[in-house]
Design an enzyme around this catalytic site. Structure first.
Site, PDB file in Angstrom:
ATOM      1  N   GLY A 127       2.535  29.140  10.050  1.00  0.00           N
ATOM      2  CA  GLY A 127       2.779  28.668  11.390  1.00  0.00           C
ATOM      3  C   GLY A 127       4.258  28.779  11.672  1.00  0.00           C
ATOM      4  O   GLY A 127       5.043  29.138  10.809  1.00  0.00           O
ATOM      5  N   CYS A 128       4.668  28.498  12.900  1.00  0.00           N
ATOM      6  CA  CYS A 128       6.058  28.689  13.253  1.00  0.00           C
ATOM      7  C   CYS A 128       6.392  27.902  14.506  1.00  0.00           C
ATOM      8  O   CYS A 128       5.520  27.420  15.217  1.00  0.00           O
ATOM      9  CB  CYS A 128       6.362  30.151  13.548  1.00  0.00           C
ATOM     10  N   GLY A 129       7.706  27.797  14.764  1.00  0.00           N
ATOM     11  CA  GLY A 129       8.177  27.276  16.034  1.00  0.00           C
ATOM     12  C   GLY A 129       9.042  28.325  16.676  1.00  0.00           C
ATOM     13  O   GLY A 129       9.655  29.138  15.982  1.00  0.00           O
ATOM     14  N   ARG A 167       8.533  22.400  12.295  1.00  0.00           N
ATOM     15  CA  ARG A 167       7.605  23.523  12.451  1.00  0.00           C
ATOM     16  C   ARG A 167       7.855  24.625  11.418  1.00  0.00           C
ATOM     17  O   ARG A 167       7.115  25.598  11.353  1.00  0.00           O
ATOM     18  CB  ARG A 167       7.690  24.108  13.861  1.00  0.00           C
ATOM     19  N   ASN A 198       4.595  32.939  16.867  1.00  0.00           N
ATOM     20  CA  ASN A 198       3.938  31.863  16.135  1.00  0.00           C
ATOM     21  C   ASN A 198       2.464  32.184  16.129  1.00  0.00           C
ATOM     22  O   ASN A 198       1.836  32.189  17.167  1.00  0.00           O
ATOM     23  CB  ASN A 198       4.178  30.517  16.832  1.00  0.00           C
TER      24      ASN A 198
END
Lengths: 401, 503
Positions: free
Chosen positions: A20-22, A49, A217
């Site tokens: 996952g990511c921001g 995140r 993301n």
């Protein structure tokens, strides 16, 4: 004495990168440049995140003194890789400036590769002999370095822009690269939460090619067919990341197939057949062709993506909105982020905050800048996705002179 | 002298306590197994184990067993081989059989497993979210060209956009099976089902009976080497035309429908005299090279107002190069028929020993077309033993645009795979023209069963897509990354473009 293994560009390719990511994207459509510290602040709020294994930024308009040079940001594992890459640069380009990237020591940032930047222009004679456009010429060199020189990695290669990325949290990386000293009209930032990647600097985001930079993301569940589709057009998806695939797809659709941006977004996050069935015959024919022809390019699976380029940025959600994306506008500034908190951190009292609809792009366009994309873009207010009614007026795209 | 060494394959056992002596078994059996003398008396040697009598016996008193005659063991001389030698030394002829290859070759589909989403990307619930299966078969342009519509939007540039394509509601078609080899009621069942499902049935090479005209929006008309039933009207009736070059069950072999199957209706539909043998030559006598194929493709396009023209080929060693030539010759789709594909009649030696598996063929053809940058110019239809929705999903992941089913469709209609279609005595009324047998299949009932089958497979495909975290079938198509191999050797994995499980 044993030499440590030199990381190859293809190091990540046996793995499918999960995580996952921001992300954040900020663009001042008036063309006013602002400090990279704004992007750092927005990413710092989204600290959780990521997991410290990758952070990065890309800024546009940051090299006004070299607006027409291809700015290569390079990462080298060792001096040998540097020598090999520089030999290649000398062969293909006139090197007008080569210097180490300015950095400062930051706690928590270790094992940085050799970081250099180059301002390059293709040798005119060589360019002519190659029968390529300058852009394709540069892409050729980028692919050459990444696929043949172990230990060398092109972090970015566009004009008047650059990517700053590495292993660490984005706020650490931002400080490491002294981003507060750069001013750009568009910034994108990324915080990474990889779950199975070796921690190496090249694997951090944004991913770039020419002027395009992508922060992303999500996980593109259609990666397999997307990459095989791109291979048909000569792209080598050696990195094995979704972001790389997304960047190449944008390059293919916008630069090579000359699709208008709005339609490229419709190809990548296509409307559902039941929506197409409700359209008028002309629009339905267009969308049907778009889906049938670009089915292998459809990015399927959860994603929120920001594409930065000289002239603006585009934010896009997958076709059923499985990842967060919030947008806001205040005056000429358009901001998108994974979390509203990031927006509120850098924009006090925004004119409008909204959640873009699935598959509908949010587009920022710098006033007066050459639009790098074929065709002109006229978005009717109804095409701007506003989940909050009553804010359409404030979402209006600035008229371009 | 003995006339034959060959003993019956099956034993028909009737529970005499339960038998009510109604004689229904006598009436039901198409092979004439039963005679009746106060009670049914079976002749084991005629039994094909088709279960018609078992299914219709009101007393449930019939059992078909294998005739467990013990032979002295020999791994080299299996009982089947010994029987074949006996049979041929009796008759001097080519052994005929039907349905698909029944030899224990590796079934590659059974060694491939599908992926699913966990945590990092969400699976999608097909009961709550859209899950799109719509598929277009045919040539697609390299890119979409647009122009401004003057009102801030865009429209297709003149002449741009998708050409004439076949629209399928789900990536399943019915494969070509000719009227003559199957009964008219089978054709009606297929046509009605295709029409209800938004897919296509395929006439096979036997022409199109007038009773099917109401369904022609869902019919692909075939043009095979015998040209049976082909005229200008025929070519213009369907949604597409298919040139049949080869068939998976009998690559390189023509067809032979015996004269006794050519009744009045078949004769009219095939446009040949009643009672004459219908012989399809092995090659098309106007195609002796790839450029001849191109001429035929474009002749058919010219004759039909540029309908899509597909080419059906059997999967043989060099299938990738052949398919590439077929696409460059102008075909809108390539129909790949694997060596396990069915037939109404074929020499057993060909059926069992010629051709390659469909899984391999899809993989190499898809890759070759991509390598040559022409994958968008034609669709790939995969057939030749698609036995379940899992096979379909795996075929699509390997690179097929859609699958075609023939055997599965007949099994839905009652076929028990007794491999005796060529006898024309099908007790289930499927591969026969005997009126007392064909009337056993009610087209309305048949259409419903076929519709159910395709719906069921489509729902299962949607479940698979949902588990894979994608909501449109085009995101599975050619996505070999979502397949893994278990127990396949390294070179097969490489040819398939599939990693072993664990990688």
């Amino acid at each position: 004495m044993t030499t440590p293994m030199r990381p190859a560009y293809s190091q990540e390719s046996p793995f499918k990168i999960h995580g996952g990511c921001g992300l954040v994207g900020i663009c001042d459509e008036s063309g006013t440049r602002f400090s990279g510290s704004v992007a750092i602040e927005a990413m710092a709020v989204q600290h959780d995140r990521g997991n410290g294994l990758g952070g990065g930024f890309a800024g546009y308009g940051i090299y006004p003194e070299f607006p027409d040079h291809f700015a290569f940001h390079m990462m080298y594992h060792d001096l040998q890789a540097k020598e090999e890459a520089e030999k290649l640069f000398d062969e293909y380009f006139q090197v007008d400036l080569a210097e180490p990237m300015p950095t400062r020591p930051v706690k928590g940032i270790t094992d940085a590769p050799l970081l250099w930047r180059y301002f390059l222009q293709p040798y005119p004679a060589k360019l002519e002999l190659s029968e390529l456009t300058p852009e394709d010429y540069v892409v050729h060199v980028v692919m050459l370095i990444n696929s043949t020189i172990d230990g060398a990695f092109v972090a970015s290669s566009g004009k008047n822009m650059g990517a700053f990325k590495g292993v660490g949290y984005p706020e650490q990386i931002g400080h490491y690269f002294l981003l507060e000293e750069y001013e750009g009209h568009t910034w994108v930032g990324h915080n990474r939460f990889p779950t199975n990647t070796p921690g190496w600097w090249g694997g951090a985001h944004p991913f770039t090619l020419l002027d395009w930079s992508i922060v992303h993301n999500g996980e593109i569940s259609s990666y397999g067919i997307n990459s095989r589709y791109l291979e048909q057009f000569g792209y080598k998806c050696t990195l094995g990341t979704d972001t790389e695939v997304a960047a190449y797809l944008f390059d293919l659709l916008l630069r090579r197939h000359k699709l208008p941006l709005a339609l490229a977004c419709k190809a990548l996050a296509s409307p559902l057949w039941e929506e197409i069935d409700r359209m008028g015959p002309e629009e339905a024919a267009l969308m049907t062709s778009l889906r049938a022809v670009y089915g292998p390019a459809l990015l399927n699976g959860p994603f929120a993506i920001v594409l930065g380029f000289n002239g603006g940025m585009v934010a896009l959600n997958d076709r059923i909105k499985l990842r967060p994306l919030v947008a806001a506008r205040k005056g000429s500034v358009l901001c998108v982020a994974s979390e509203e908190s990031a927006i509120r951190q850098i924009i006090s009292a925004p004119d409008a905050v909204w959640a873009p609809k699935a598959g509908e792009p949010v587009i920022a366009r710098i006033k007066g800048m050459d639009w790098p994309i074929h065709g002109d873009l006229h978005l009717a207010p109804s095409e701007i996705s506003c989940a909050v009614t009553g804010v359409e007026a404030s979402c209006e795209i600035v008229e371009v002179a | 002298m003995l006339t034959s060494f060959i003993q019956p394959e099956f034993k028909v056992e009737i529970d005499r306590d339960k038998c009510i002596k109604c004689g229904r078994c006598v009436q039901q059996c198409g092979w004439g197994v039963y005679s009746f003398a106060e009670r049914p008396i079976p002749d084991d040697s005629k039994c094909r184990a088709c279960h018609r009598c078992v299914t219709y016996c009101p007393a449930h008193c019939i059992t078909i067993k294998r005739n467990e005659l013990v032979f002295r063991d020999s791994e080299n001389w299996s009982p089947a081989l010994r029987k074949a030698v006996w049979r041929q030394s009796e008759s001097g002829g080519v052994m005929l059989t039907s349905m698909g290859n029944d030899k224990p070759y590796q079934r590659i589909f059974d060694y491939l497993v599908l992926d699913a989403c966990q945590v990092t990307n969400p699976s999608i619930d097909p009961l709550r979210e859209p899950m799109e299966l719509k598929t277009f078969i045919g040539r697609k342009p390299d890119s979409v060209e647009v122009e401004s519509d003057g009102e801030g939007g865009y429209r297709l540039a003149p002449g741009a956009g998708m050409e004439n394509n076949i629209e399928l509601a789900t990536p399943i078609m019915f494969g070509g099976m000719s009227y003559g080899s199957v009964s008219l009621n089978v054709h009606k069942s297929l046509a009605m089902a295709a029409s209800r499902l938004g897919i296509t049935m395929n006439t096979g090479e036997g022409g199109l009976h007038a009773d099917l005209y109401p369904y022609t929006d869902n019919v692909i008309v075939q043009c095979a080497s015998g040209r049976f039933g082909v005229d200008a009207d025929y070519l213009n009736r369907g949604v597409a035309i298919e040139i049949k070059v080869g068939q998976g069950a009998k690559p390189g072999i023509g067809g032979h429908l015996p004269g006794e199957k050519i009744n009045k209706e078949v004769s009219t539909t095939r446009m040949i005299p009643q009672g004459t043998d219908a012989i399809s030559p092995a090659p098309h006598h106007d195609i002796y090279s790839i450029e001849d194929l191109r001429q035929l493709i474009y002749s058919l396009k010219e004759a039909s107002g540029y309908k899509p023209v597909g080419v059906k080929i059997a999967c043989v060693h060099n299938v990738a190069a052949i398919a590439s030539g077929v696409v460059r010759a102008g075909a809108d789709y390539v129909y790949l028929d694997g060596f396990k594909g069915g037939t109404g009649a074929a020499p057993q030696i060909i059926r069992d020993h010629v051709g390659i598996p469909i899984e391999i063929a899809i993989a190499v053809v898809d890759q070759r077309l991509r390598d040559e940058g022409i994958r968008n110019q034609a669709s790939i239809i995969a057939a030749g033993s698609i036995r379940s929705s899992a096979d379909m999903a795996k075929a699509i992941a390997l690179g097929a645009d859609a699958v075609a089913i023939g055997s599965a469709a007949l099994i839905a209609l009652g076929c028990h795979v007794c491999q005796s279609c060529h006898t024309g005595c099908c007790s289930w009324g499927i591969t026969t023209q005997k009126p007392e047998l064909t009337r056993r299949l009610d087209p309305e009932w048949g259409a419903e069963r076929l519709t159910n089958l395709v719906h069921a497979w489509s729902h299962e495909l949607q479940e698979i897509l949902g588990a894979l975290g994608v909501n449109a079938v085009e995101s599975l198509r050619g996505s070999r990354e979502r397949l893994r191999a278990i127990g396949l050797d390294a070179s097969t994995c490489e040819i398939l473009g599939v990693k072993p499980a664990g990688m």
